[in-house]
Design a protein around this motif. Sequence first.
Motif, PDB file in Angstrom:
ATOM      1  N   ILE A  19      45.013  51.404  43.502  1.00 40.68           N
ATOM      2  CA  ILE A  19      43.586  51.121  43.728  1.00 40.68           C
ATOM      3  C   ILE A  19      42.831  51.195  42.401  1.00 40.68           C
ATOM      4  CG2 ILE A  19      41.475  51.937  44.851  1.00 40.68           C
ATOM      5  CD1 ILE A  19      43.256  52.974  47.133  1.00 40.68           C
ATOM      6  N   LEU A  20      43.138  52.212  41.626  1.00 42.86           N
ATOM      7  CA  LEU A  20      42.443  52.378  40.348  1.00 42.86           C
ATOM      8  C   LEU A  20      42.773  51.234  39.385  1.00 42.86           C
ATOM      9  CD1 LEU A  20      42.842  56.233  39.863  1.00 42.86           C
ATOM     10  CD2 LEU A  20      40.763  54.980  40.478  1.00 42.86           C
ATOM     11  N   ARG A  21      44.017  50.778  39.398  1.00 49.41           N
ATOM     12  CA  ARG A  21      44.391  49.650  38.524  1.00 49.41           C
ATOM     13  C   ARG A  21      43.675  48.364  38.945  1.00 49.41           C
ATOM     14  NH1 ARG A  21      49.539  51.954  39.004  1.00 49.41           N
ATOM     15  NH2 ARG A  21      50.152  50.384  40.555  1.00 49.41           N
ATOM     16  N   ALA A  22      43.424  48.229  40.242  1.00 51.34           N
ATOM     17  CA  ALA A  22      42.712  47.039  40.716  1.00 51.34           C
ATOM     18  C   ALA A  22      41.225  47.103  40.409  1.00 51.34           C
ATOM     19  CB  ALA A  22      42.919  46.876  42.225  1.00 51.34           C
ATOM     20  N   ASN A  23      40.743  48.285  40.094  1.00 49.40           N
ATOM     21  CA  ASN A  23      39.305  48.491  39.889  1.00 49.40           C
ATOM     22  C   ASN A  23      38.907  48.206  38.446  1.00 49.40           C
ATOM     23  OD1 ASN A  23      36.746  49.238  40.889  1.00 49.40           O
ATOM     24  ND2 ASN A  23      36.943  51.262  39.944  1.00 49.40           N
ATOM     25  N   THR A  24      39.248  47.003  37.989  1.00 49.22           N
ATOM     26  CA  THR A  24      38.902  46.594  36.630  1.00 49.22           C
ATOM     27  C   THR A  24      38.242  45.224  36.664  1.00 49.22           C
ATOM     28  OG1 THR A  24      41.095  45.605  36.330  1.00 49.22           O
ATOM     29  CG2 THR A  24      40.803  47.877  35.595  1.00 49.22           C
ATOM     30  N   ASP A  25      37.196  45.071  35.861  1.00 48.21           N
ATOM     31  CA  ASP A  25      36.528  43.779  35.691  1.00 48.21           C
ATOM     32  C   ASP A  25      36.093  43.206  37.041  1.00 48.21           C
ATOM     33  OD1 ASP A  25      35.417  41.828  34.161  1.00 48.21           O
ATOM     34  OD2 ASP A  25      37.300  40.907  33.524  1.00 48.21           O
ATOM     35  N   HIS A  26      35.807  41.925  37.090  1.00 46.90           N
ATOM     36  CA  HIS A  26      35.442  41.234  38.323  1.00 46.90           C
ATOM     37  C   HIS A  26      36.633  40.427  38.820  1.00 46.90           C
ATOM     38  CE1 HIS A  26      30.779  41.316  37.847  1.00 46.90           C
ATOM     39  NE2 HIS A  26      31.339  42.444  37.453  1.00 46.90           N
ATOM     40  N   ALA A  27      36.616  40.107  40.115  1.00 43.97           N
ATOM     41  CA  ALA A  27      37.680  39.293  40.711  1.00 43.97           C
ATOM     42  C   ALA A  27      37.078  38.502  41.863  1.00 43.97           C
ATOM     43  CB  ALA A  27      38.821  40.174  41.212  1.00 43.97           C
ATOM     44  N   PRO A  28      37.620  37.328  42.167  1.00 44.37           N
ATOM     45  CA  PRO A  28      37.124  36.557  43.310  1.00 44.37           C
ATOM     46  C   PRO A  28      37.240  37.365  44.596  1.00 44.37           C
ATOM     47  CG  PRO A  28      38.573  35.216  41.953  1.00 44.37           C
ATOM     48  CD  PRO A  28      38.701  36.614  41.463  1.00 44.37           C
ATOM     49  N   GLY A  29      36.293  37.136  45.501  1.00 42.03           N
ATOM     50  CA  GLY A  29      36.279  37.866  46.759  1.00 42.03           C
ATOM     51  C   GLY A  29      37.072  37.174  47.852  1.00 42.03           C
ATOM     52  N   TYR A  30      37.174  37.864  48.980  1.00 38.21           N
ATOM     53  CA  TYR A  30      37.743  37.325  50.221  1.00 38.21           C
ATOM     54  C   TYR A  30      39.218  36.929  50.102  1.00 38.21           C
ATOM     55  CZ  TYR A  30      32.800  37.307  51.287  1.00 38.21           C
ATOM     56  OH  TYR A  30      31.484  37.688  51.476  1.00 38.21           O
ATOM     57  N   GLY A  31      39.930  37.558  49.187  1.00 43.00           N
ATOM     58  CA  GLY A  31      41.370  37.334  49.104  1.00 43.00           C
ATOM     59  C   GLY A  31      41.820  36.282  48.129  1.00 43.00           C
ATOM     60  N   ASP A  32      40.894  35.658  47.438  1.00 45.35           N
ATOM     61  CA  ASP A  32      41.270  34.631  46.460  1.00 45.35           C
ATOM     62  C   ASP A  32      41.464  35.285  45.091  1.00 45.35           C
ATOM     63  OD1 ASP A  32      41.864  32.168  45.397  1.00 45.35           O
ATOM     64  OD2 ASP A  32      39.758  31.586  45.120  1.00 45.35           O
TER      65      ASP A  32
END
Length: 340
Positions: free
Chosen positions: A20-33
């Motif tokens: 979870i912490l590794r995913a918590n970086t920068d921005h990313a597209p929402g809704y699974g994209d």
Amino acid sequence: MRSFGSDNNSSVHPRIMDAILRANTDHAPGYGDDEWTREASEKVRSLFDGEVLPMFVYNGTGSNMFALQLLTRPYHSILCAETAHIAVDECNAPGKFTGCMIRPVAAPDGKLTPELLKPFLTGFGFEHHSQPGALYISECTELGTVYTPEELKRLVDFVHGYGLKVHLDGARIANAAASLGVSVKEISEDCGVDTMTLGGTKNGLMFGECVVIFDKSLFEEAKYVRKQCGQLASKMRYISAQFTAYLTDGLWLDCAAHANRMARLLADRLSAVPGIRFTQKVESNQLFLTMPKEASEKLAEDYFFYYWNEDAGEVRFVASFDTTEKDIDGLVSAMEAVMG
């Protein structure tokens, strides 16, 4: 306080928290994209032989609402064991969202059979009756018992013969696979189920489940049904990143196998305590037993567990991936003390 009330009460596995912490970086597209969801989807697909559609959702009730709405129309009925999660613990959410009648079937050990179901497979084509449309089964069951692959296949083939679809609630399917010594494919895809929940929350995740769709005719509709059920996560990477870690290097099976071992250890220790009687076979990480009410009330001062059937003095204990032998020692000592 260490809890034996539910595997929902356990902590988050450190490798899941790190993901979870590794995913918590920068921005990313929402809704699974996003890249995390693509990677997690491939991890799920690798568990099976055929083409499957993995769809991540928030929680177990949501997974059942989503899958059952996908499988049914509002004039259908959904058959399930009388102890099933959708019949007992979901405030009729699947009934409300599908519009279907939920038809519980008595099953003393939580496991349905063709013989138990046959009396409910009536009224086909009669417009005054709800039409049997889907079967809901749990692996493991709500009573901690486990269907063998042969039992599942026989059951699924039987209801498919009547035109019903099958949803397998696998909130604890890792515990079942570990108990049986089989792959998840052998107790889902190989048995012919149409949809299943690949559980995570009860086995080390912070939150999140994955609905796996096997019936290709349902693929196109699935995205609309998930959205309508309120289960399309905007920041989905925080669910899917957990599943990548969960399915890497067998973590999910290791967690489940440990929980099962702790439950078996607890059962072995408690079997020597006079006055304790087990009401179900211990086949996974859940124990069901009876004890005097005054003893259970005293035990509840120090340990959290669930009263399953108060009239019968039946209680439930659940071991988790983070249950330790020290936890077992403490509970057994407390049980011996309250039992006199």
